[in-house]
Design an enzyme around this catalytic site. Sequence first.
Site, short mmCIF file in Angstrom:
data_model
loop_
_atom_site.label_atom_id
_atom_site.label_comp_id
_atom_site.label_asym_id
_atom_site.label_seq_id
_atom_site.Cartn_x
_atom_site.Cartn_y
_atom_site.Cartn_z
N ASP A 75 0.90 -1.13 0.09
CA ASP A 75 -0.09 0.04 -0.09
C ASP A 75 0.85 1.00 0.00
O ASP A 75 2.34 1.03 0.32
CB ASP A 75 -1.06 0.02 1.26
CG ASP A 75 -2.25 0.79 0.89
OD1 ASP A 75 -3.17 0.76 1.74
OD2 ASP A 75 -2.19 1.69 0.03
C1 GLC Z 1 -4.22 4.39 -0.22
C2 GLC Z 1 -5.29 3.34 0.23
C3 GLC Z 1 -5.20 2.30 -0.84
C4 GLC Z 1 -5.18 2.86 -2.30
C5 GLC Z 1 -3.69 3.46 -2.25
C6 GLC Z 1 -3.48 4.04 -3.75
O1 GLC Z 1 -3.70 4.98 0.85
O2 GLC Z 1 -4.85 2.60 1.50
O3 GLC Z 1 -6.42 1.36 -0.56
O4 GLC Z 1 -5.52 1.83 -3.20
O5 GLC Z 1 -3.52 4.24 -1.35
O6 GLC Z 1 -4.31 5.07 -3.85
#
Ligand code: GLC
Length: 739
Positions: free
Chosen positions: A270
């Site tokens: 993430d």
């Molecule tokens: C965010 C979220 C994740 C998302 C990623 C890209 O912080 O936790 O669910 O897909 O970053 O935006």
Amino acid sequence: MKTSLNPKFDQKVDSILSLMTLEEKIGQMNQYNGFWEVTGPAPEGGDAAIKYEQLRKGLVGSMLNVNGVENVRAVQKIAVEETRLGIPLIIGYDVIHGYKTLSPIPLAESASWDLDAIRKSSEVAAAEAAAAGINWTFAPMVDITRDARWGRVMEGAGEDPYLGSKIAYARVKGFQGDDLSAINTIAASAKHFAAYGFSESGRDYNTVDIGTSTLYNLVLPPFQATVDADVKTFMNSFNVLNGIPATGNSFLQRDILKGKWNYKGFVVSDWGSIGEMIPHGFAKDGKQAAELAANAGSDMDMESRLYVEHLAALVKEGKVKESVIDDAVRRILTVKYELGLFDDPYKYCDEAREKAETGKPAFHEAVLDMAKKSIVLLKNENQLLPLKKEGLKIALIGQLAADKDSPLGSWRALGESNSAVSVLEGLQKYNGNNLRFEQGVRLTDETPVFIKETKINTTDRTGFEAAKTEARRADVVVMVLGEHGFQSGEGRSRTQLDLPGLQQELLEEVYKINKNIVLVLMNGRPLVIDWAANHIPAIVEAWHLGTESGNAIAQVLYGDYNPSGKLPMSFPKTVGQVPIYYNHNSTGRPGNPGGDIVFWSHYMDAPNEPQFPFGFGLSYTTFAYSNLKLNSDSFAKTGSIKVSVDLSNTGNYAGKETVQLYIHDLYASVTRPVRELKDFQQIELQPGETKTLVFTIDEKTIGFYDNDGKWVVEPGDFKVFIGGSSQADLEAEFKYNDK
Ligand code: GLC
């Protein structure tokens, strides 16, 4: 011996791999956010210039938040035409519930229990996103959660692993279709692996400390369902799981996912979660974070930049084997082949298609259908609903009633601000009544935005009098109250679950004047509406329903669609009950011994029961369940029992009912919940019609994971319940003998 990831492409992948330098391999594991206006000149100086140079050297394997054919083509051109090996980028984006034509937030869609509609909704999202150059979505989020204080409940399927697993499977199939190389399908990403929904006290990014039974029986099954659906990627999660950050958790990513489940796709971290292992207190610096993450099975680094900075040295120092790098790169390249990107890196870059597909009527029809099916009727005393279509004076009150932005929710991708149909606009399409709107109260002083807190109005009552005047003259008052679009979602945890700001006060003021109130809730999470539940005659849970929100709500309020939704999460009576969920264990003191004895599992100041339970939802008609029968009162190994029940439509409207089957395993080697959803069927009945439904109970129904994660089916005594919610009261007993 390399594991085969996809026999169709193994050889091609391995031949490219053999040409790659170590730096180029690591480049495939590196994902950047869109870092410059690609239609403009190359960035000069600073981070962006470094990233741009790395892109041109083949040190970037993927990008996110690059949207639109023109922009995707520009970055893809650099990767394909300027780098030594011309390996195409995979372009990711948060297409959570729609790309530009937005469907309801996932929690709302889950309230439909309509797996075909949910799959269709993901198909539409994929088609519209693919036409704009996107070939990978960071969805579905499959985190089970029981805590409505957590803002991201809006993004998942609620509290139940069975419903959550069915929905997870449908969403992956919707995004990926049966042919991932088609130009209207995109790779999906099961997230957040794992247990993010159990963030302590509902505070986002907080510690997760759960037992093995919860992990194996609640958290993991929806992820397993995505693997069964052939999900191409996983995304790990920000949280620790029992002290070890998910990003550096080889138990999760290697033992379970790539080992026990034999997963062939790749894991993306993430955002920045590799680097976050430093503040977690798990890595002493970025280099160690990169080492821990790579060795634990995180294949791609989203925006911590630590792989591209440290992995080569770590390999040379022997701290990360090159075989670990090779495995990650093979997984990534295989997905790019499966998407067809090597055959045609520009296949998703067709301006004419983008123009033709974006916002097309068929997509609006699909998200409208999804929205109607997501609405849950919570109360309807004296049949106040559906509204008559003529001769009524209707007062429509509440800022959210005219709000064209909040229905888009907080994960709105490229959904344009204020592009939703408001409730006011939806109701205005019915012109037989006299409809007057007063805001009454506004929720916020400024327009809410994605990354910032928005101050809630708690002082300005200047709109109250006008609203009360309209309520005074009206036959019926429709009040649209709840949360704005950015009061749920990532980083939006609340300690209270009441109607924010002055909304409750306005509701009670209006009630003093006119009791004929239809309360329409527009929210991203279960709310505490105890006063309303005890006073307001009609309550409709309308969530954040996406682009066609107002049309869906109007069609339900006027009876052109008979509401059929069922709650995917329990609604608490008070926030003090949270976490509250139907599939709880019995405890050693479940029952009230009476006589005001205090020594049993209860609160002194609130009941144990929720306001509205999981699986609950009313209809404009009524349904009656009868004649629950089992074809046997026991079954043995590999056998099964047929369970039948009669369902009658005893009201005046045709309607759809979701018939739910729950079991209770009365005693087992690991205590089991007092009820567990194990099957459901949806059926439409005309007034007066009765149909018999048949379910099958077999070992899959009664098995569970023990604390070693082993699937067990134990002999014992069971109860089966069938009804229209988790409080189903038709029950029967059966035994299972494992001989
Ligand atoms: C965010 C979220 C994740 C998302 C990623 C890209 O912080 O936790 O669910 O897909 O970053 O935006």
